[in-house]
Design a protein around this motif. Structure first.
Motif, short mmCIF file in Angstrom:
data_model
loop_
_atom_site.label_atom_id
_atom_site.label_comp_id
_atom_site.label_asym_id
_atom_site.label_seq_id
_atom_site.Cartn_x
_atom_site.Cartn_y
_atom_site.Cartn_z
N GLN A 161 2.19 9.77 -3.80
CA GLN A 161 1.65 10.90 -4.56
C GLN A 161 1.91 10.73 -6.05
OE1 GLN A 161 -0.04 13.19 -2.95
NE2 GLN A 161 -0.57 14.45 -4.72
N ASP A 162 3.07 10.20 -6.41
CA ASP A 162 3.45 10.07 -7.82
C ASP A 162 3.78 8.61 -8.12
OD1 ASP A 162 4.28 10.37 -10.38
OD2 ASP A 162 6.07 11.54 -9.94
N LEU A 163 2.99 8.01 -9.01
CA LEU A 163 3.21 6.62 -9.39
C LEU A 163 4.07 6.49 -10.64
CD1 LEU A 163 -0.41 5.27 -8.82
CD2 LEU A 163 1.55 5.06 -7.29
N THR A 164 4.61 7.60 -11.12
CA THR A 164 5.40 7.54 -12.35
C THR A 164 6.59 6.60 -12.24
OG1 THR A 164 4.72 9.78 -12.98
CG2 THR A 164 6.72 8.93 -13.99
N PRO A 165 7.38 6.64 -11.15
CA PRO A 165 8.50 5.68 -11.06
C PRO A 165 8.04 4.23 -11.14
CG PRO A 165 8.75 7.44 -9.44
CD PRO A 165 7.37 7.59 -10.01
N ALA A 166 6.89 3.93 -10.55
CA ALA A 166 6.37 2.56 -10.61
C ALA A 166 6.02 2.16 -12.03
CB ALA A 166 5.15 2.42 -9.71
N VAL A 167 5.40 3.08 -12.79
CA VAL A 167 5.05 2.81 -14.18
C VAL A 167 6.31 2.60 -15.01
CG1 VAL A 167 3.98 3.77 -16.25
CG2 VAL A 167 2.86 4.02 -14.03
N LEU A 168 7.32 3.43 -14.79
CA LEU A 168 8.58 3.28 -15.52
C LEU A 168 9.22 1.93 -15.21
CD1 LEU A 168 10.04 6.87 -15.18
CD2 LEU A 168 9.30 5.75 -17.29
N ALA A 169 9.14 1.50 -13.96
CA ALA A 169 9.71 0.21 -13.60
C ALA A 169 8.99 -0.94 -14.30
CB ALA A 169 9.63 0.02 -12.08
N MET A 170 7.68 -0.77 -14.52
CA MET A 170 6.91 -1.81 -15.19
C MET A 170 7.13 -1.82 -16.70
SD MET A 170 3.31 -1.25 -13.22
CE MET A 170 2.44 -2.15 -14.48
N TYR A 186 -6.97 12.13 -11.55
CA TYR A 186 -8.34 12.42 -11.15
C TYR A 186 -8.79 13.69 -11.87
CZ TYR A 186 -7.95 8.99 -7.39
OH TYR A 186 -7.79 7.83 -6.68
N PRO A 187 -10.01 13.72 -12.39
CA PRO A 187 -10.43 14.88 -13.20
C PRO A 187 -10.26 16.22 -12.51
CG PRO A 187 -11.98 13.08 -13.50
CD PRO A 187 -11.01 12.63 -12.43
N LYS A 188 -10.47 16.29 -11.20
CA LYS A 188 -10.35 17.58 -10.50
C LYS A 188 -9.33 17.49 -9.37
CE LYS A 188 -14.19 19.80 -9.62
NZ LYS A 188 -15.57 20.07 -9.11
N GLY A 189 -8.42 16.52 -9.50
CA GLY A 189 -7.47 16.33 -8.41
C GLY A 189 -6.08 15.98 -8.88
N GLU A 190 -5.46 15.07 -8.17
CA GLU A 190 -4.04 14.79 -8.37
C GLU A 190 -3.78 14.00 -9.65
OE1 GLU A 190 -2.34 11.68 -5.80
OE2 GLU A 190 -4.37 11.39 -5.01
N GLU A 191 -2.60 14.24 -10.19
CA GLU A 191 -2.10 13.43 -11.29
C GLU A 191 -1.41 12.22 -10.68
OE1 GLU A 191 1.57 14.29 -13.93
OE2 GLU A 191 -0.15 15.16 -14.99
N LYS A 223 -4.80 -1.97 -13.56
CA LYS A 223 -4.90 -2.60 -12.24
C LYS A 223 -4.39 -1.66 -11.14
CE LYS A 223 -3.06 -6.46 -13.72
NZ LYS A 223 -2.41 -7.80 -13.69
N ILE A 224 -3.35 -0.91 -11.45
CA ILE A 224 -2.86 0.07 -10.49
C ILE A 224 -3.95 1.09 -10.18
CG2 ILE A 224 -1.24 1.97 -10.14
CD1 ILE A 224 0.82 0.46 -11.68
N LEU A 225 -4.64 1.57 -11.23
CA LEU A 225 -5.70 2.56 -11.03
C LEU A 225 -6.86 2.00 -10.23
CD1 LEU A 225 -5.75 4.21 -14.59
CD2 LEU A 225 -4.42 4.86 -12.57
N LEU A 226 -7.24 0.77 -10.53
CA LEU A 226 -8.36 0.15 -9.82
C LEU A 226 -8.05 -0.06 -8.34
CD1 LEU A 226 -9.37 -2.48 -12.54
CD2 LEU A 226 -10.69 -0.47 -11.86
N GLN A 227 -6.76 -0.25 -8.02
CA GLN A 227 -6.35 -0.47 -6.63
C GLN A 227 -6.11 0.82 -5.86
OE1 GLN A 227 -5.65 -3.35 -4.81
NE2 GLN A 227 -6.54 -4.63 -6.40
N HIS A 228 -6.07 1.92 -6.59
CA HIS A 228 -5.61 3.16 -5.95
C HIS A 228 -6.70 3.79 -5.07
CE1 HIS A 228 -2.98 6.61 -5.51
NE2 HIS A 228 -4.05 7.40 -5.69
N PRO A 283 0.81 -1.21 0.00
CA PRO A 283 0.00 0.00 0.00
C PRO A 283 0.84 1.27 0.00
CG PRO A 283 -0.85 -1.59 1.58
CD PRO A 283 0.45 -2.12 1.10
N ALA A 284 2.03 1.20 0.57
CA ALA A 284 2.87 2.40 0.62
C ALA A 284 3.20 2.91 -0.77
CB ALA A 284 4.15 2.10 1.38
N VAL A 285 3.37 1.96 -1.71
CA VAL A 285 3.67 2.36 -3.08
C VAL A 285 2.42 2.93 -3.73
CG1 VAL A 285 4.42 1.55 -5.33
CG2 VAL A 285 5.50 0.64 -3.26
N ILE A 286 1.29 2.23 -3.55
CA ILE A 286 0.04 2.67 -4.18
C ILE A 286 -0.41 4.02 -3.65
CG2 ILE A 286 -2.41 2.10 -4.36
CD1 ILE A 286 -0.71 0.50 -6.20
N ASP A 287 -0.16 4.25 -2.34
CA ASP A 287 -0.63 5.48 -1.73
C ASP A 287 0.27 6.67 -2.07
OD1 ASP A 287 -2.68 4.13 -0.67
OD2 ASP A 287 -1.87 3.99 1.36
#
Length: 487
Positions: free
Chosen positions: A20-29, A46-51, A479-484, A14-18
């Motif tokens: 603020q920025d999941l970009t490093p995780a996407v690059l790793a994948m 999110y449409p009105k929130g965080e990237e 799957k990352i988005l669905l778990q977030h 959860p620490a990874v999913i939670d």
């Protein structure tokens, strides 16, 4: 195995999913053979929130059919979901007491993409459409027409196909020409007799509806190893001589039918209407003729107005069934609405204005059509995401959202169904897919585990691998988005 391990780590920590920025995780994948040598982008927010993550999101890429997300959004916002396009039938001259029309009939095309189509709910198939029109003409007291039936498609102008249309595509139904007086999705059926021997030539059995003057040469052979339709029709708009190359599945008993683009849809419409009028005992002394300029309609009598299904139902086919013709016609309708002639170029100008009016920069946009069929289209994932975000604030968002494919329907992302079904989350992803040679794209909305919408765009260009590994990568991102969980 490395990518599977990384994904498992992401889903279990959860620490990874939670973060603020999941970009490093996407690059790793992304260290996968399928992405080697490609240009790709992925962005989610999110449409009105965080990237949540952004990788190469400013890179200009060919979007394939995810471009329809822009065209359909502009059409919905411009016309509204209940808008109906109109086709009108007029007569000139004089009608005698015995029912003889000393004059002509005119079919005035209003850019209805669904005329005579069986694809759209509420649209009359062409046979029923012509019967209805013949009945309306008959109830007007007309028993004989001493004149012609004119087809007016002058609402649109310029090339009937976008200028970057591939030669391999343009004779096929998915690249049928746009017309202000479309008919039967501007396509017709070609049926081949069964052929069970691999490599043997397949014979054309019939084509329907019958088109006067059409000549088809087929070089199609049977393929016992490939169950897919790999036959391509080669013909330009207005060309009545066609050639077909490629393969179709071998079969001992089963006919095989493909769809080809009509050379002149409006001409076929007038010809078949004359046949229907004759069946209704209405004699037509003249012939069907395509008009080059619009006549003086105010001086004529209006006999009948035909209305298309509402735009929301047309948008459903544009996105969920990824139907190119409707997208191209809606693009031209944007120009007509702005008081211009309905050309592709004028429609693109209005599409650019739509983006700019909604504060979406167009520096990373270079478009040649409204459907995404051209490989020369260029747009950044960020621009597509901005449109997705903007539409969540639209009063028409429900229609837009529901026009996208879910993972358990028969639309273009059926490949994702098997993976997500066990998670009972198939309804939590609404997506528009896009595929061209070397291009795979997916864009739309996913819900996080709290039910909050996330907009996402994934695009990859210059893919050489023919398998589904790129879709597996996109699945892992989803799957990352669905778990977030949203903070």
């Amino acid at each position: 195995m490395k990518s599977i391990f990384l994904l498992a780590l992401l889903l279990l920590c959860p620490a990874v999913i939670d973060g603020q920025d999941l970009t490093p995780a996407v690059l790793a994948m992304s260290n996968r053979p399928v992405l080697r040598g490609t240009s790709w982008a992925a962005i989610a927010a999110y449409p009105k929130g965080e990237e949540l993550f952004s990788v190469h999101s400013q890179l200009r890429l060919a979007p394939a059919s995810t471009l329809k997300l822009l065209t359909s959004a502009a059409a919905l916002e411009t016309f509204g979901p209940q808008h109906r396009f109109q086709t009108r039938i007029y007569m000139d001259g004089t009608l005698s007491a015995n029912g003889t029309l000393e004059g002509n009939l005119y079919i005035r095309g209003g850019g209805d993409p669904t005329l005579g189509s069986k694809r759209v709910q509420g649209s009359l198939v062409w046979q029923d459409l012509l019967k209805e029109w013949a009945h309306k003409i008959q109830t007007a007291g007309i028993k004989q027409i001493n004149g012609n039936i004119y087809a007016d498609e002058t609402l649109f102008e310029g090339p009937s196909l976008p200028t970057k249309t591939n030669w391999q595509n343009m004779g096929n139904y998915f690249a049928a020409q746009a017309s202000a007086l479309s008919f039967n999705d501007n396509s017709f059926e070609i049926t081949f007799s069964p052929q069970s021997k691999h490599g043997e030539k397949m014979q054309i059995k019939s084509f329907y509806p019958h088109t006067e003057g059409l000549k088809i040469r087929s070089f199609v052979t049977a393929d016992s190893h490939n169950p897919k339709d790999e036959a391509y029709v080669y013909a330009a708009p207005g060309q009545y001589e066609m050639e077909i190359y490629g393969t179709l599945p071998a079969s001992l008993f089963k006919d095989y039918t493909i769809l080809a683009a009509l050379p002149e849809p409006a001409q076929l419409l007038t010809d078949l209407l004359i046949e229907q009028l004759e069946q209704n005992q209405i004699s037509v002394q003249g012939s069907g003729i395509l008009l080059q300029t619009a006549p003086d309609y105010p001086s004529m009598s209006l006999l009948h107005t035909h209305f298309s299904p509402p735009l929301k139902d047309i948008i459903y086919i544009v996105n969920k069934r990824s139907f190119n013709l409707y997208a191209e016609i809606l693009l031209r309708q944007l120009a007509v609405h702005a008081g211009k002639k309905g050309s592709t170029q004028a429609g693109l100008e209005e599409l650019y204005k739509f983006l700019q009016n909604n504060h979406i920069p167009t520096d990373d946009v270079l478009l040649y059509d409204g459907s995404g069929l051209s490989r020369d289209n260029q747009i950044s994932a960020q621009v597509i995401l901005s449109v997705l975000n903007m539409m969540t604030q639209s009063p028409h968002f429900e229609h837009y959202y529901n026009s996208l494919a879910t993972l358990d329907d028969r639309a273009d992302l059926l490949l994702l169904r098997r993976f997500f079904a066990p998670f009972q989350r198939t309804k939590d992803v609404h997506v528009k897919g896009g595929t061209l040679d070397g291009v795979k794209a997916q864009a739309g909305y996913a819900k996080d585990k709290n039910g909050k919408l996330i907009a996402f765009v994934f695009i990859a260009n210059n893919i050489i691998e023919k398998g589904e590994n790129i879709n597996r990568f996109y699945e892992d991102l989803l799957k990352i988005l669905l778990q977030h969980p949203q903070k």
